[in-house]
Motif scaffolding. Structure first.
Motif, mmCIF file in Angstrom:
data_model
loop_
_atom_site.group_PDB
_atom_site.id
_atom_site.type_symbol
_atom_site.label_atom_id
_atom_site.label_comp_id
_atom_site.label_asym_id
_atom_site.label_seq_id
_atom_site.Cartn_x
_atom_site.Cartn_y
_atom_site.Cartn_z
ATOM 1 N N VAL A 368 0.822 -1.267 -0.021
ATOM 2 C CA VAL A 368 0.055 0.005 -0.046
ATOM 3 C C VAL A 368 0.859 1.259 0.048
ATOM 4 C CG1 VAL A 368 -1.848 1.236 1.210
ATOM 5 C CG2 VAL A 368 -1.950 -1.234 1.391
ATOM 6 N N ARG A 369 0.576 2.257 -0.851
ATOM 7 C CA ARG A 369 1.206 3.567 -1.094
ATOM 8 C C ARG A 369 0.449 4.627 -1.048
ATOM 9 N NH1 ARG A 369 4.146 6.760 -4.724
ATOM 10 N NH2 ARG A 369 3.204 5.397 -6.353
ATOM 11 N N THR A 370 0.758 5.709 -0.746
ATOM 12 C CA THR A 370 0.236 7.006 -0.917
ATOM 13 C C THR A 370 1.272 8.102 -1.242
ATOM 14 O OG1 THR A 370 -1.496 8.827 -0.229
ATOM 15 C CG2 THR A 370 -0.110 7.561 1.377
ATOM 16 N N PRO A 371 0.890 9.012 -2.174
ATOM 17 C CA PRO A 371 1.844 10.157 -2.272
ATOM 18 C C PRO A 371 1.730 11.195 -1.158
ATOM 19 C CG PRO A 371 0.003 10.400 -4.033
ATOM 20 C CD PRO A 371 -0.242 9.111 -3.247
ATOM 21 N N ALA A 372 0.344 11.141 -0.583
ATOM 22 C CA ALA A 372 0.371 11.952 0.829
ATOM 23 C C ALA A 372 0.759 11.493 2.050
ATOM 24 C CB ALA A 372 -1.340 12.283 0.801
ATOM 25 N N ASN A 373 0.579 11.910 3.176
ATOM 26 C CA ASN A 373 1.014 11.493 4.320
ATOM 27 C C ASN A 373 0.515 9.997 4.588
ATOM 28 O OD1 ASN A 373 1.400 10.865 7.266
ATOM 29 N ND2 ASN A 373 2.749 12.707 6.875
ATOM 30 N N LEU A 374 1.293 8.902 4.993
ATOM 31 C CA LEU A 374 1.040 7.481 5.117
ATOM 32 C C LEU A 374 -0.283 7.691 6.226
ATOM 33 C CD1 LEU A 374 1.561 4.676 4.428
ATOM 34 C CD2 LEU A 374 3.037 4.427 5.987
ATOM 35 N N VAL A 375 -0.078 8.374 7.115
ATOM 36 C CA VAL A 375 -1.053 8.498 8.439
ATOM 37 C C VAL A 375 -2.522 8.751 7.727
ATOM 38 C CG1 VAL A 375 -1.828 9.679 10.349
ATOM 39 C CG2 VAL A 375 0.649 9.414 10.023
ATOM 40 N N ASP A 376 -2.532 9.495 6.731
ATOM 41 C CA ASP A 376 -3.719 9.691 6.304
ATOM 42 C C ASP A 376 -4.705 8.625 5.764
ATOM 43 O OD1 ASP A 376 -3.862 12.591 6.817
ATOM 44 O OD2 ASP A 376 -2.510 12.907 4.970
ATOM 45 N N LEU A 377 -3.874 7.540 5.376
ATOM 46 C CA LEU A 377 -4.613 6.325 4.989
ATOM 47 C C LEU A 377 -5.413 5.544 6.081
ATOM 48 C CD1 LEU A 377 -1.980 4.846 2.262
ATOM 49 C CD2 LEU A 377 -4.142 6.038 1.980
ATOM 50 N N ARG A 378 -4.863 5.891 7.202
ATOM 51 C CA ARG A 378 -5.422 5.178 8.694
ATOM 52 C C ARG A 378 -5.594 3.636 8.521
ATOM 53 N NH1 ARG A 378 -10.779 8.003 8.354
ATOM 54 N NH2 ARG A 378 -10.611 8.271 6.044
ATOM 55 N N LEU A 379 -4.195 2.868 8.021
ATOM 56 C CA LEU A 379 -4.094 1.953 7.948
ATOM 57 C C LEU A 379 -4.089 0.743 9.239
ATOM 58 C CD1 LEU A 379 -4.071 -0.801 5.895
ATOM 59 C CD2 LEU A 379 -1.776 0.011 5.534
ATOM 60 N N THR A 380 -4.792 -0.016 9.658
ATOM 61 C CA THR A 380 -4.677 -0.912 10.771
ATOM 62 C C THR A 380 -5.164 -2.253 10.409
ATOM 63 O OG1 THR A 380 -6.917 -0.479 11.670
ATOM 64 C CG2 THR A 380 -5.091 0.830 12.410
ATOM 65 N N ALA A 381 -4.377 -3.274 11.069
ATOM 66 C CA ALA A 381 -4.909 -4.559 11.178
ATOM 67 C C ALA A 381 -5.308 -4.996 12.488
ATOM 68 C CB ALA A 381 -3.822 -5.559 10.761
ATOM 69 N N SER A 382 -6.567 -5.975 12.253
ATOM 70 C CA SER A 382 -7.341 -6.125 13.669
ATOM 71 C C SER A 382 -6.448 -7.353 14.514
ATOM 72 C CB SER A 382 -8.665 -6.613 13.398
ATOM 73 O OG SER A 382 -8.672 -7.889 12.912
ATOM 74 N N ASN A 383 -5.812 -7.944 13.837
ATOM 75 C CA ASN A 383 -5.403 -9.363 14.786
ATOM 76 C C ASN A 383 -3.842 -9.464 14.243
ATOM 77 O OD1 ASN A 383 -4.625 -11.843 15.841
ATOM 78 N ND2 ASN A 383 -6.858 -12.862 15.462
#
Length: 931
Positions: A368-383
Motif C-alpha cells: 500500500v502506498r500514497t503520495p500524501a502522508n501515510l497516516v492519512d490512509l488510517r491503515l490498521t490490522a485487527s489481529n
C-alpha cells in the motif's frame, strides 16, 4: 367724574389673533426659504421628494449604462482596429509572388501584423476585465483561461529498447501536523508553490492576494490550502494538479518530464506543517504457517481509509456485503480477495482513481502506498497474530540473487511472493509450473519466463508497477524488490529466504541465495522517452492528421584526426565540443510537425555510444523545445551519412508516431452563483470550484450537461457523475460522498477514450449528495457553472429586477480567429511559399469575417444600450419636472398662506387701534357732558 375709565372692547381678542398670524408667518416663511412646505399637507410634499429621489436613482442607473457603453465603445474601437489590421494583412498576402527578397519582406510585415493583432486583443481591457478573450461572453465552449498550455505524453512505445520509459511527474504533499500552531498575518506561516507564496488569514481570504483561510482543524486547513492554490490566477500555478487526502494537500506536476521538483516550501519548518515525498509505504503481511497455507481467520479485519474489510466463513460469503466482507481458503486467496475488495469499494476505488492510493498484490502480503502522508490512509490490522502492518522504506531496494547450482529436479520449488513455482517432469502442467530443468541455465530461464508471462501471477502486477524487476544471466536470477523480501518472505517456521523443495526439506536445496540491500530513490522521476514540458501554446504541435517527420540533415565523422565532427559542431553551435578525439561524430537533425521546425545537434565524442543522451530539439523563432531521452543500450552506427540517416532518425520518428500528446487546460467557468440552496438550506457551493480538462483535442468542444445519479454498484452513499462534452460522456462512477470535501479532485474519465475532466470541488464540499433529493439541484448548479464561461455585464435599465440587459462580448482570441475552412487552428501563418500564402489568405479571410460578425453583435448591443439610455434620460427629465411641479405648488400655497397670515396680523392691529379710538371718543363725550 374723575377716575372714570372706558376699556377697549376687543383688547382681549386681538393678541390671540396676532399670535396665530405670527405662527403662520413663521411656518410659511420657513417653507419659502427651504423650498419644503412645513404644514400638514404631507402628501404633496412626499410626492415631490419621492420623485426627486427617484430621479437621483435613475441618474445612477444611467451612469451604469454609461459604464457598459464605455466597455462596448472600447470593444468596438478594438474590433475596428483589428479589422483594419486584417485587411492590411490580406493586402500583404495579395502582393506575394515576386522575388524571394520581396517575399521575405512581405512575410516580415505579415509577422509584425500578427503581433499587432495579438497586442490589440490583449490591450482591449476595461476596468480590469479582458474584453476580447471571452471574459464578458457566455459560451459553453471548452477553452483555456490562460495562454500557456500544459502538455504531457500519455504513452509512447519505445523502439527495440532504444529509449527510456514513460516520463514521470514529480509529486509532493503538504501535511498539516498542528493546526493550532499555524500563525496568520504578515509574519505568519507561508506556503510557497513554485514562485507563488501563500499567506494565512483568519477570515475572508482573497484568492487574488494569495491568501489561505486557516481552518478549524488540520483537515479543513488542508482543504482551504488546496482551494486557494487551485483558484490562484498566476500562470505558473497551472503546471500543478492539486488534491486533498485527510490532513494532506497533494501537489504534483501536470507535465511529466526530466524535472522532479515540485518546488514546495513551508515556513517556518516543523512547527505546523511539513512537506513530504512518497518515499514511505506500508505492507500488510499475512502471517501464517508452512507453505503459506493458512487463511485469515473469521473476524480478522483490515481498515483502510475508514473502510473496514472483515473476513468471514466461506459459507457466509454469499449472504453478506461482498464489498467489505471477505474470505480466503489460504493466505494467497486472503490477499487476493482483499486486493479485489479495495479496488472495488467506492471509498478506496476513488482514492485509487485519483492517484492517492496504490495497492499491489505481493503474494503473501499487500503493498500500500500514497503520495500524501501515510497516516492519512488510517491503515490498521485487527489481529496482530495473523495480520500485521509494517512500514516499508521505499528508499531501500532489496536485491536477492538465486544462483542455480545444478539442474532443477522434479518437484523442487522456488517460493517467490508467496507462490510456489515448481519444477515438474515434462508433460506435467500445474499452476506456475516451470517444467523440468535439465540444466541450471534452463532452470533460471524457466523461472524468469514464467514470472514475466504469467498474467495470473502477482509478480506481473509488481513488475508492471515498477516495484519488482527480475533479470536472468546464465544460471543466475536476480530479483530486485521495493516491497520487501519476496523470496520465502514471512514463511513462519521455515524461515525467510529459504528455497525449498515441495517436501520442505531444506537439505535438498539446489540453489543458493546472495543478499544485497542497497539504498536508492525509487520514486524519483527520471527523464522519459519524450519530454514536451518546454512546449507552450501547443495547439497544433501534434495533430492526428499530421505525421511528424525526423531527418538527419548533416553529419560528420572524424577519422584519422581530420576533426570534421568538431568543425561541424563548432560551425552549427558557435562553440567547440568537450571531449573531442578521433572517431567523433556530429549529427544535425530536423523535426517538422504541424508547420513548425525544430533542430537538434548531437555530438558523440571518441566514438562513444548514443546511450543515455538528452537530445533537445529547439524551435529558433520561439525558443520552445522538446527532448528525447535515449535508452541505456542504444548504440546505432553513425560513421557514414547513410547509416546515420538510417539508424538515428527513423527510431525517433517511430517513437513519436506511437506517442499520444495531450494538453491540460484550466477552463473558465462562472461560479458567481455561489451557494446551492435547497429548501432554504445550503447543500454546497460552486464558489471556489475549478475545472480542467486533459485532452488531445479542444476544437469545438462544448459543455452540454452535467448529471448526478445513484452509483452503478448501488452502495448507499455513493454516486455517479456524468458530464457531457460535445456528445461524449465523462464519468466518475461509484464515488463515495464521504470523499467529496472542499478541494477534492473529482476525476471524470472519457467513455471510450483517455481524456480526463477534473473538477476541484468548491466551498462547503458536496458531502450532502448522500441525500438523493440533492442530486438535481447540485447537478443544475454545476451545469450552470460549466455552460457559462463568462458572466458578461448586467446593465440595469430601470428600478425593477427585470429591467436588465445582459451585455456579452464575443470571444475573438487568436485560437478562435486563426482557423481555416475546416475549422483547424493555425498558429503559424507565412507567405514564404505559394501553398502557405493561400492558406494564410484563407485563415485571415475567416478571421476578418469572424471579427466583422463580432462587430455587428457589439454594434447591435451598443444601439440597444443607447436607445435604453435615451429613453431613461427622458424618464429622468419627466420625473425631475414632476418633482419640481409638486414642490412649486407647495411653494405657491406657502406664499398664499404667508400673505394671509401677514394680513391677519395687520387686521388685528388695525382693529386694536380702532377699538382704542372708540374708547377715547366715548371718554371725550362724557367729559363734555359733565362740563
Amino acid at each position: 367724574m374723575s377716575g372714570i375709565t372706558l376699556k377697549n372692547p376687543i383688547v382681549n381678542s386681538v393678541p390671540i389673533a396676532i399670535a396665530i398670524g405670527r405662527k403662520g408667518v413663521d411656518d410659511n416663511g420657513k417653507s419659502l426659504s427651504t423650498g419644503l412646505k412645513a404644514d400638514n399637507d404631507v402628501v404633496s410634499t412626499f410626492l415631490g421628494q419621492g420623485l426627486g429621489d427617484k430621479a437621483k436613482i435613475l441618474t445612477k442607473v444611467l451612469g451604469n449604462m454609461g459604464y457598459s457603453s464605455n466597455a462596448l465603445r472600447i470593444t468596438k474601437d478594438s474590433l475596428d482596429s483589428i479589422a483594419t489590421t486584417f485587411s492590411d494583412m490580406l493586402s500583404v498576402i495579395a502582393q506575394t509572388g515576386g522575388s524571394k527578397a520581396a517575399t521575405r519582406t512581405l512575410d516580415d510585415i505579415l509577422q509584425q501584423k500578427i503581433k499587432t493583432v495579438e497586442q490589440q486583443i490583449k490591450s482591449a481591457e476595461f476596468d480590469g476585465r479582458k474584453l476580447l478573450t471571452g471574459d464578458l461572453g457566455s459560451d459553453p465552449t471548452v477553452r483555456s483561461k490562460f495562454d500557456t498550455k500544459v502538455v504531457n505524453v500519455r504513452s509512447g512505445i519505445p523502439v527495440a529498447g532504444n529509449f527510456a520509459g514513460s516520463a514521470t511527474a514529480g509529486i509532493s504533499s503538504i501535511n498539516i501536523t498542528n493546526n493550532a500552531n499555524i500563525a496568520t498575518g504578515a509574519s505568519g506561516n507561508t506556503i510557497t508553490v513554485g514562485t507563488i507564496t501563500f499567506k494565512f488569514v483568519e477570515a475572508s481570504p482573497d484568492y487574488t492576494k494569495n491568501q489561505v483561510l486557516k481552518g478549524a482543524n488540520e483537515a479543513e486547513t488542508a482543504q482551504n490550502i488546496a482551494t486557494s492554490i487551485k483558484n490562484n490566477q498566476d500562470e505558473s500555478i497551472r503546471g500543478y494538479f492539486v488534491d486533498v487526502l485527510g490532513n494532506s494537500v497533494v501537489i504534483g506536476q501536470r507535465s511529466p518530464g526530466a524535472s522532479t521538483s515540485v518546488g514546495i516550501m513551508v515556513t517556518p519548518t516543523g512547527r505546523a506543517m511539513a512537506v513530504t515525498s512518497p518515499t514511505e509505504s506500508a505492507t500488510i503481511n499475512f502471517i501464517g504457517g508452512a507453505n503459506f497455507a493458512t487463511a485469515s481467520a473469521v473476524g480478522d479485519s483490515i481498515t483502510l481509509a475508514g473502510v473496514t474489510f472483515t473476513y468471514a466463513a466461506v459459507a457466509a460469503q454469499s449472504t453478506v456485503n461482498t464489498s467489505t466482507v471477505l474470505h480466503g481458503v489460504d493466505r494467497g486467496k486472503s490477499v487476493t480477495n482483499l486486493f479485489d475488495a479495495i479496488q472495488t469499494h467506492p471509498v478506496t476505488k476513488d482514492l485509487i482513481n485519483r492517484g492517492l492510493l496504490v495497492v499491489k498484490n505481493a503474494g503473501a502480503s499487500l503493498f500500500v502506498r500514497t503520495p500524501a502522508n501515510l497516516v492519512d490512509l488510517r491503515l490498521t490490522a485487527s489481529n496482530i497474530a495473523r495480520n500485521s502492518v509494517t512500514t516499508t522504506d521505499l528508499s531501500q531496494e532489496i536485491t536477492r540473487t538465486i544462483q542455480f547450482t545444478a539442474a532443477a529436479a522434479d518437484t523442487e520449488t522456488v517460493i517467490v511472493a508467496g507462490k510456489a513455482y515448481a519444477f515438474r517432469d515434462a508433460g506435467v502442467v500445474l499452476p506456475y509450473s516451470l517444467g523440468n530443468g535439465t540444466a541450471s541455465a534452463n532452470a533460471s530461464a524457466a523461472l524468469l519466463n514464467t514470472a514475466l508471462n504469467d498474467v495470473a501471477s502477482p509478480l506481473r502486477s509488481l513488475i508492471d508497477a515498477g516495484l519488482l524487476t527480475i533479470t536472468v544471466a546464465a544460471d543466475t536470477v536476480t530479483i530486485v524488490s521495493r516491497v520487501g523480501d519476496l523470496l520465502g518472505a514471512s514463511d513462519g517456521a521455515q524461515g525467510a529466504g529459504v528455497i525449498l523443495d515441495t517436501h520442505g526439506n531444506a537439505a535438498t536445496t539446489f540453489a543458493t541465495l546472495v543478499n544485497n540491500t542497497q539504498l536508492v530513490s525509487p520514486f524519483i522521476a527520471k527523464a522519459g522517452a519524450i519530454d514536451v514540458s518546454g512546449i507552450r501554446n501547443i495547439e497544433g504541435f501534434i495533430s492526428n492528421s499530421l505525421t511528424p517527420t525526423f531527418e538527419v540533415t548533416n553529419h560528420a565523422h572524424s577519422n584519422g584526426g581530420d576533426n570534421s565532427a568538431v568543425n561541424l559542431y563548432t560551425q552549427l553551435t558557435g562553440s567547440a565540443p568537450v571531449g573531442a578525439g578521433n572517431g567523433d561524430v556530429t549529427i544535425a537533425m530536423t523535426a517538422k510537425m504541424a508547420g513548425r521546425s525544430f533542430q537538434a545537434i548531437v555530438f558523440r565524442a571518441n566514438g562513444g555510444n548514443l546511450n543515455n543522451r538528452l537530445i533537445q530539439f529547439t524551435e529558433k523563432s520561439t525558443g520552445e523545445s522538446f527532448t528525447v531521452k535515449t535508452g541505456a543500450a542504444w548504440n546505432p552506427i553513425v560513421t557514414t551519412d547513410e547509416n546515420a540517416k538510417t539508424n538515428v532518425a527513423p527510431p525517433i520518428q517511430t517513437l513519436f508516431a506511437n506517442a499520444v500528446f495531450a494538453q491540460t487546460r484550466d477552463l473558465t467557468i462562472n461560479t458567481d452563483a455561489g451557494d446551492i440552496v435547497v429548501n432554504g438550506a445550503s447543500v454546497g457551493s460552486v464558489e471556489g470550484m475549478t475545472v480542467s480538462l486533459n485532452s488531445t483535442n479542444f476544437n469545438d468542444k462544448k459543455f452540454e450537461s452535467f448529471v448526478i445519479t445513484s452509483a452503478t454498484n448501488n452502495v448507499p452513499g455513493s454516486v455517479k457523475f456524468t458530464a457531457t462534452i460535445s456528445g461524449i460522456n465523462y464519468v466518475a462512477d461509484n464515488v463515495s460522498t464521504t470523499n467529496l470535501v472542499k478541494g477534492t479532485a473529482l476525476l471524470l474519465k472519457q467513455e471510450g477514450g483517455d481524456d480526463v475532466l477534473t473538477i476541484n470541488i468548491g466551498e462547503k464540499g458536496l458531502t450532502k449528495l448522500r441525500d438523493v433529493a440533492n442530486y438535481a439541484p447540485i447537478s443544475e448548479a454545476i451545469k450552470a457553472a460549466l455552460t457559462s464561461s463568462g458572466s458578461g455585464l448586467d446593465v440595469r435599465v430601470g428600478l425593477s429586477f427585470d429591467d436588465i440587459l445582459k451585455i456579452k462580448v464575443p470571444d475573438v482570441s487568436t485560437n478562435k480567429l486563426y482557423r481555416d475552412n475546416a475549422g483547424i487552428f493555425h498558429e503559424k501563418l507565412t507567405v514564404l511559399d505559394e501553398a502557405s500564402a493561400k492558406k494564410a489568405q484563407e485563415v485571415i479571410t475567416n478571421a476578418l469575417n469572424e471579427v466583422r460578425a463580432a462587430q455587428a453583435r457589439v454594434q447591435g448591443q451598443s444601439e440597444t444600450v443607447a436607445a435604453a439610455s435615451t429613453s431613461l434620460s427622458s424618464a429622468i427629465g419627466v420625473t425631475k419636472d414632476a418633482s419640481a411641479g409638486y414642490l412649486d405648488t407647495d411653494l405657491v400655497q406657502a406664499a398664499s398662506a404667508f400673505a394671509a397670515s401677514l394680513k391677519s396680523i395687520l387686521a388685528a392691529i388695525s382693529t386694536l387701534q380702532a377699538g382704542a379710538r372708540v374708547a377715547d371718543a366715548g371718554l371725550e363725550i362724557i367729559k363734555s357732558a359733565a362740563a
